[in-house]
Design an enzyme around this catalytic site. Structure first.
Site, mmCIF file in Angstrom:
data_model
loop_
_atom_site.group_PDB
_atom_site.id
_atom_site.type_symbol
_atom_site.label_atom_id
_atom_site.label_comp_id
_atom_site.label_asym_id
_atom_site.label_seq_id
_atom_site.Cartn_x
_atom_site.Cartn_y
_atom_site.Cartn_z
ATOM 1 N N ARG A 120 0.821 -1.237 0.000
ATOM 2 C CA ARG A 120 0.000 0.000 0.000
ATOM 3 C C ARG A 120 0.845 1.274 0.000
ATOM 4 N NH1 ARG A 120 -3.057 -2.971 3.917
ATOM 5 N NH2 ARG A 120 -4.716 -4.074 2.843
ATOM 6 N N LYS A 157 2.619 11.379 -11.336
ATOM 7 C CA LYS A 157 1.715 10.523 -12.110
ATOM 8 C C LYS A 157 2.439 9.222 -12.412
ATOM 9 C CE LYS A 157 -1.456 13.598 -14.493
ATOM 10 N NZ LYS A 157 -1.898 14.123 -15.807
ATOM 11 N N GLU A 171 7.948 17.919 -25.243
ATOM 12 C CA GLU A 171 7.350 18.276 -23.937
ATOM 13 C C GLU A 171 7.910 19.611 -23.443
ATOM 14 O OE1 GLU A 171 4.828 16.638 -22.763
ATOM 15 O OE2 GLU A 171 5.057 14.472 -22.911
ATOM 16 N N LYS A 213 6.448 22.937 -14.424
ATOM 17 C CA LYS A 213 5.679 21.753 -14.002
ATOM 18 C C LYS A 213 5.451 21.770 -12.494
ATOM 19 C CE LYS A 213 4.465 17.111 -14.460
ATOM 20 N NZ LYS A 213 4.507 15.887 -15.215
ATOM 21 N N GLU A 260 -5.047 16.940 -10.514
ATOM 22 C CA GLU A 260 -5.682 17.301 -11.790
ATOM 23 C C GLU A 260 -7.198 17.483 -11.677
ATOM 24 O OE1 GLU A 260 -3.797 15.622 -15.325
ATOM 25 O OE2 GLU A 260 -5.750 15.595 -16.288
ATOM 26 N N ARG A 278 -3.968 21.410 -13.859
ATOM 27 C CA ARG A 278 -2.970 20.412 -14.278
ATOM 28 C C ARG A 278 -3.313 19.795 -15.635
ATOM 29 N NH1 ARG A 278 0.370 15.814 -10.851
ATOM 30 N NH2 ARG A 278 1.497 15.085 -12.671
ATOM 31 N N ASN A 284 -1.596 18.545 -20.504
ATOM 32 C CA ASN A 284 -1.937 17.515 -21.496
ATOM 33 C C ASN A 284 -2.143 18.072 -22.889
ATOM 34 O OD1 ASN A 284 -2.015 14.929 -20.182
ATOM 35 N ND2 ASN A 284 -3.614 15.817 -18.897
ATOM 36 N N HIS A 319 -2.034 15.762 -25.871
ATOM 37 C CA HIS A 319 -1.975 14.379 -25.401
ATOM 38 C C HIS A 319 -3.204 13.553 -25.787
ATOM 39 C CE1 HIS A 319 1.520 15.798 -23.318
ATOM 40 N NE2 HIS A 319 1.711 14.666 -22.680
ATOM 41 N N HIS A 323 -2.193 10.373 -27.476
ATOM 42 C CA HIS A 323 -2.460 9.037 -26.926
ATOM 43 C C HIS A 323 -3.247 8.196 -27.923
ATOM 44 C CE1 HIS A 323 -1.897 10.316 -22.426
ATOM 45 N NE2 HIS A 323 -0.755 10.155 -23.055
ATOM 46 N N HIS A 327 6.461 8.669 -27.450
ATOM 47 C CA HIS A 327 5.421 9.490 -26.830
ATOM 48 C C HIS A 327 5.553 10.964 -27.249
ATOM 49 C CE1 HIS A 327 2.675 10.977 -23.772
ATOM 50 N NE2 HIS A 327 3.615 11.789 -23.335
HETATM 51 P P1 NAD Z 1 11.480 5.654 -22.512
HETATM 52 O O1 NAD Z 1 11.387 5.520 -21.069
HETATM 53 O O2 NAD Z 1 10.976 4.540 -23.351
HETATM 54 O O3 NAD Z 1 12.991 5.992 -22.905
HETATM 55 C C1 NAD Z 1 13.308 6.184 -24.239
HETATM 56 C C2 NAD Z 1 14.443 5.260 -24.706
HETATM 57 O O4 NAD Z 1 15.689 5.807 -24.277
HETATM 58 C C3 NAD Z 1 14.381 3.861 -24.147
HETATM 59 O O5 NAD Z 1 14.835 2.976 -25.127
HETATM 60 C C4 NAD Z 1 15.364 3.917 -23.000
HETATM 61 O O6 NAD Z 1 15.891 2.670 -22.644
HETATM 62 C C5 NAD Z 1 16.424 4.816 -23.561
HETATM 63 N N1 NAD Z 1 17.244 5.552 -22.613
HETATM 64 C C6 NAD Z 1 16.846 6.109 -21.447
HETATM 65 N N2 NAD Z 1 17.830 6.847 -20.939
HETATM 66 C C7 NAD Z 1 18.877 6.735 -21.776
HETATM 67 C C8 NAD Z 1 20.180 7.295 -21.793
HETATM 68 N N3 NAD Z 1 20.569 8.163 -20.871
HETATM 69 N N4 NAD Z 1 21.012 6.946 -22.795
HETATM 70 C C9 NAD Z 1 20.588 6.113 -23.781
HETATM 71 N N5 NAD Z 1 19.358 5.585 -23.839
HETATM 72 C C10 NAD Z 1 18.513 5.906 -22.840
HETATM 73 O O7 NAD Z 1 10.672 6.952 -23.014
HETATM 74 P P2 NAD Z 1 10.560 8.433 -22.436
HETATM 75 O O8 NAD Z 1 10.399 9.286 -23.617
HETATM 76 O O9 NAD Z 1 11.604 8.736 -21.444
HETATM 77 O O10 NAD Z 1 9.187 8.385 -21.631
HETATM 78 C C11 NAD Z 1 7.972 8.129 -22.273
HETATM 79 C C12 NAD Z 1 6.992 7.602 -21.247
HETATM 80 O O11 NAD Z 1 6.775 8.597 -20.250
HETATM 81 C C13 NAD Z 1 5.645 7.265 -21.822
HETATM 82 O O12 NAD Z 1 5.222 6.025 -21.321
HETATM 83 C C14 NAD Z 1 4.744 8.365 -21.310
HETATM 84 O O13 NAD Z 1 3.416 7.958 -21.132
HETATM 85 C C15 NAD Z 1 5.383 8.691 -20.000
HETATM 86 N N6 NAD Z 1 5.123 10.052 -19.517
HETATM 87 C C16 NAD Z 1 4.705 10.191 -18.234
HETATM 88 C C17 NAD Z 1 4.497 11.446 -17.715
HETATM 89 C C18 NAD Z 1 4.117 11.600 -16.269
HETATM 90 O O14 NAD Z 1 3.773 12.707 -15.862
HETATM 91 N N7 NAD Z 1 4.195 10.568 -15.475
HETATM 92 C C19 NAD Z 1 4.708 12.577 -18.514
HETATM 93 C C20 NAD Z 1 5.142 12.410 -19.820
HETATM 94 C C21 NAD Z 1 5.351 11.124 -20.318
HETATM 95 N N1 GLY Z 2 2.389 14.971 -18.047
HETATM 96 C C1 GLY Z 2 1.147 15.493 -17.563
HETATM 97 C C2 GLY Z 2 1.080 15.647 -16.094
HETATM 98 O O1 GLY Z 2 2.001 15.342 -15.386
HETATM 99 O O2 GLY Z 2 0.077 16.088 -15.592
#
Ligand code: NAD
Ligand code: GLY
Length: 358
Positions: free
Chosen positions: A118, A140, A182, A224, A234, A238, A242, A245, A249, A262
């Site tokens: 939890r 998130k 972003e 942010k 949100e 917040r 998006n 998005h 999405h 993404h």
């Molecule tokens: P990812 O985590 O898939 O990373 C992108 C690629 O880069 C992967 O292949 C990874 O292994 C590689 N990588 C990571 N760091 C590296 C480094 N330093 N050197 C070489 N390779 C490296 O993708 P991302 O773009 O980081 O994140 C996308 C995800 O984030 C999506 O799932 C999206 O939904 C999520 N997201 C979440 C939020 C949130 O607020 N929680 C906001 C935006 C996006």
């Molecule tokens: N990436 C959107 C949020 O964190 O609200």
């Protein structure tokens, strides 16, 4: 090093931004309350950055779980691997889950930390530009479902975010561009001076100029952190984060997770949002072109992928976390640097925007 804070009362936490932070054990160590840590990483990032993290953990008992790399593994099945690791090592409620990687690892490990017993301690070490400017901040966490992106998750804040900008040196160009989508988003939704700064400094960012990258990360995180502090769960403002998005999405779910990055899907989504804003009379054509030009310079796609029809988009967009009482709500641009939540965009204009783009 720059330190910003996400101001959430007694859950306030720091975001450390700077080069070489992984080599500073005191930063990591001071945010681990207990004696047990589980590092969650993937097959790409672990060989590059796991060792310094292990070294920084010093004498603490720590274990590692290395997951397959890719958005297509951001699933309940993969999440279960993290629970299996936590249970098989008999980790207790005072353990810390450390996410080492991009947004996929951060979202998944954060959700594991939110659920395990939890809720256990959680720390973010983002290693992509996208994760350093967005996903590691704000709490998130989620995994995907075949029917919808990030549909299973929780709000769960980390104890700290440690963004070592040196890790960006190994990031592929395509991932850097995805992160820039972003970054540009913050300028478009609430920070016109930052948008202008980005227009002036985009070449330096693409060339990975360290000072420019630090400035962009800091400014993005400041934006942010302000939004999250004002509306953690949100209920209002917040949602502006998006921008692009809902369309984005739909692209990711429609063509299959991992096909487009993404940030790439968000870039096209922001163009569609700008086009729709123009149809509503809120943006001039020149302003839409300005958005398009900046995204093009950032080497991001400008057109939706072939194969998706407007009806596919509308069907997929109906599964969105902003849908309220069955009504679609979109983030649109009232002007450059000012986004709004629009629940009354005429469906005819949404469809026309999609038809024109497709
Ligand atoms: P990812 O985590 O898939 O990373 C992108 C690629 O880069 C992967 O292949 C990874 O292994 C590689 N990588 C990571 N760091 C590296 C480094 N330093 N050197 C070489 N390779 C490296 O993708 P991302 O773009 O980081 O994140 C996308 C995800 O984030 C999506 O799932 C999206 O939904 C999520 N997201 C979440 C939020 C949130 O607020 N929680 C906001 C935006 C996006
Ligand atoms: N990436 C959107 C949020 O964190 O609200």
């Amino acid at each position: 090093m720059k330190t910003l804070y996400v101001e959430l009362g007694d859950r306030r936490y720091p975001i450390y931004i700077g080069p070489g932070l992984l080599a500073r054990p005191e930063l990591l160590g001071s945010h681990i309350p207990g004696q047990q840590a589980l590092v969650v990483s993937n097959t790409t990032v672990a060989p590059l950055y796991l060792e310094p993290v292990r070294a920084a953990l010093g004498g603490r008992r720590h274990e590692v779980v290395i997951l397959p790399d890719g958005e297509q593994y951001k699933t309940l099945d993969t999440l279960n691997e993290v629970f299996t690791a936590l249970l098989s090592h008999r980790f207790d409620r005072n353990c810390t889950v450390i996410a080492l990687g991009g947004g996929v690892i951060g979202d998944l490990a954060g959700f594991a930390a939110a659920c395990y017993q939890r809720g256990v301690h959680f720390m973010q070490i983002p290693t992509t530009l996208l994760a350093q400017v967005d996903s590691s901040v704000g709490g998130k966490t989620a995994v995907n479902h075949p029917f919808g992106k990030n549909m299973i998750g929780a709000f769960y804040q980390p104890l700290c975010v440690l963004a070592d900008t040196n890790t960006l040196a190994t990031l592929p160009d395509r991932e850097l561009s995805a992160g820039l989508a972003e970054v540009i988003k913050y300028g478009l939704i609430r920070d016109l001076p930052f948008l202008e700064w980005l227009e002036a400094n985009l070449d330096a960012l693409l060339a990975r100029d360290a000072a420019a990258l630090s400035e962009a990360i800091e400014c993005s995180c400041r934006n942010k952190a302000e939004v999250v502090a004002a509306d953690e769960r949100e209920t209002g403002e917040r949602a502006l984060l998006n921008l692009g998005h809902t369309f984005g999405h739909a692209i990711e779910t429609g063509i299959g997770y991992g096909e487009w990055l993404h940030g790439e899907a968000v870039a096209v989504g922001m163009i569609l949002a700008a086009e729709l804003s123009a149809r509503l009379g809120w943006l001039y054509r020149e302003q839409v072109d300005r958005v398009r030009r900046l995204l093009e310079r950032a080497r991001l796609p400008l057109q939706p992928p072939p194969g998706l029809t407007p009806d596919d988009f509308l069907r997929l967009m109906a599964v969105d976390k902003k849908v309220k009482d069955g009504q679609l709500r979109l983030i649109l641009l009232r002007e450059l640097g000012r986004a709004v939540i629009a629940s009354d965009a005429p469906p005819r204009l949404v469809k026309e925007t999609l038809e024109q783009a497709l």
